[in-house]
Design an enzyme around this catalytic site. Structure first.
Site, PDB file in Angstrom:
ATOM      1  N   GLU A  83     -11.085 -22.288   8.514  1.00 43.41           N
ATOM      2  CA  GLU A  83     -11.688 -22.230   9.853  1.00 43.41           C
ATOM      3  C   GLU A  83     -11.863 -20.764  10.247  1.00 43.41           C
ATOM      4  O   GLU A  83     -10.995 -19.943   9.965  1.00 43.41           O
ATOM      5  CB  GLU A  83     -10.777 -22.900  10.884  1.00 43.41           C
ATOM      6  CG  GLU A  83     -10.253 -24.268  10.473  1.00 43.41           C
ATOM      7  CD  GLU A  83      -8.864 -24.183   9.854  1.00 43.41           C
ATOM      8  OE1 GLU A  83      -8.042 -23.371  10.293  1.00 43.41           O
ATOM      9  OE2 GLU A  83      -8.620 -24.933   8.897  1.00 43.41           O
ATOM     10  N   ASN A 136      -8.114 -37.885  21.092  1.00 48.51           N
ATOM     11  CA  ASN A 136      -6.992 -36.954  21.168  1.00 48.51           C
ATOM     12  C   ASN A 136      -6.856 -36.202  19.845  1.00 48.51           C
ATOM     13  O   ASN A 136      -6.205 -36.672  18.913  1.00 48.51           O
ATOM     14  CB  ASN A 136      -5.702 -37.701  21.514  1.00 48.51           C
ATOM     15  CG  ASN A 136      -5.628 -38.031  22.983  1.00 48.51           C
ATOM     16  OD1 ASN A 136      -5.884 -37.185  23.834  1.00 48.51           O
ATOM     17  ND2 ASN A 136      -5.286 -39.277  23.295  1.00 48.51           N
ATOM     18  N   SER A 168      -3.070 -28.047   9.707  1.00 45.54           N
ATOM     19  CA  SER A 168      -3.492 -27.167   8.616  1.00 45.54           C
ATOM     20  C   SER A 168      -3.679 -28.005   7.380  1.00 45.54           C
ATOM     21  O   SER A 168      -2.900 -28.929   7.189  1.00 45.54           O
ATOM     22  CB  SER A 168      -2.428 -26.131   8.310  1.00 45.54           C
ATOM     23  OG  SER A 168      -1.376 -26.707   7.543  1.00 45.54           O
ATOM     24  N   SER A 169      -4.519 -27.674   6.509  1.00 41.03           N
ATOM     25  CA  SER A 169      -5.953 -27.715   6.535  1.00 41.03           C
ATOM     26  C   SER A 169      -6.410 -28.163   5.166  1.00 41.03           C
ATOM     27  O   SER A 169      -6.979 -27.415   4.368  1.00 41.03           O
ATOM     28  CB  SER A 169      -6.564 -26.330   6.880  1.00 41.03           C
ATOM     29  OG  SER A 169      -6.248 -25.991   8.238  1.00 41.03           O
TER      30      SER A 169
END
Lengths: 151, 151, 151
Positions: A96, A34, A39-40
């Site tokens: 990303e 799951n 962020s990141s």
């Protein structure tokens, strides 16, 4: 607080765009978990490891880029990059990016994004890691690249 | 179960829209954490505090509004509002809104949204808190407003 | 690791699309929790239960489909399906789908999606569960279907 991280990427065709996304997660080795999008950031002292066989159904925080397309012949790509600071007490930054286009272009963009993010922080870069993947769509396709955190 | 919350807002230019979003998180003081987006409740007895210096890389649940734009000259804004009930055993409600436009208009809309959400629950409002920010885009910009939960 | 799950669905009109989404969460019985979106697995040995009255403000992982519309007269629908494997040591797969259209069509699509996902894994299906809901928009409406995990 996560203590380990790994990079993963995958691509797939599918019955719908969500099935293709599911197939890309499976191809990346994280399709039976799951994934919770975040962020990141790579926490300080968090270690890069080889991909881990995560427990089925576990809640797993990840930063990822994904793209789907139902245009046959289109080339899609997704990439992530991690910039790690010289000062090991500071965190790393994940960026990303996904778009139509070839792997090497998407990977170049996302690496630049991570470098710009460190410049914004005023931090010197010790290491720059990245992974990217491209997919040529047959009917309905997906490409995915991820940084997965784990404790 | 989170026990404290704070409001934060930020804006930034960036190399890409994601870099601008990262810059807005940094400006808001939460750019080195792993924000996990959630819908949108302040638990009962959760206390408003001044912004906390969160540990780098921590997984942090937050409700937020964010907007990015690459149209120079455009004014973008993001806001969040919290309606707290008279009955302290009931939860508060967070609403998020972002759009082109000025701060005061976006903040008015999001405050109305929070009031309407309490009306839907049939709960009397004790307090209405909000924060909003606007940004005039130079090249690529972002605005962000957040309610951050913490234990 | 979640140990129980339940299915829920709801629909609502609202002051804005986010208020309608909030109303649909309330109608589904999960409107006073902090839903965290995840991809989309039922862990092995996780048990289906009747909907649970979750603590207000709790962080709750869920896989969900949601759709909003501000086109009066439009029919919107959202559905989720779970395919469970014959081998109880393997996980179940959740699929989500929402679109304009009637409940029975959306539910058929999402059930097919879950079956295709199991076919991709090469796993035999023991049980296929689903829930879906439709909503005819008056002014601004939302429909939501969810699989909620809990420990």
């Amino acid at each position: 607080m996560p203590t380990r991280y790994f990079l993963a990427s995958g691509s797939s065709e599918g019955y719908t765009t969500l099935n293709a996304f599911d197939g890309a997660l499976l191809h990346a080795g994280i399709g039976n978990t799951n994934i919770v999008k975040m962020s990141s950031i790579v926490p300080p002292h968090c270690k890069l490891v080889a991909p881990i066989a995560l427990p089925a159904g576990a809640l797993v925080p990840a930063a990822y880029a994904a793209i789907t397309s139902d245009t046959p012949g289109e080339i899609i790509a997704a990439g992530v990059a991690i910039a790690l600071p010289t000062d090991e007490n500071q965190n790393g930054l994940i960026m990303e990016y996904s778009a139509k286009g070839e792997r090497h272009k998407i990977e170049e963009v996302v690496r630049n994004m991570a470098m710009e993010g460190m410049k914004l922080r005023g931090w010197e870069i010790k290491d720059l890691q990245s992974i990217a993947i491209e997919h040529k769509v047959e009917k309905i396709g997906a490409a995915l690249a991820a940084v997965v955190l784990w404790s």
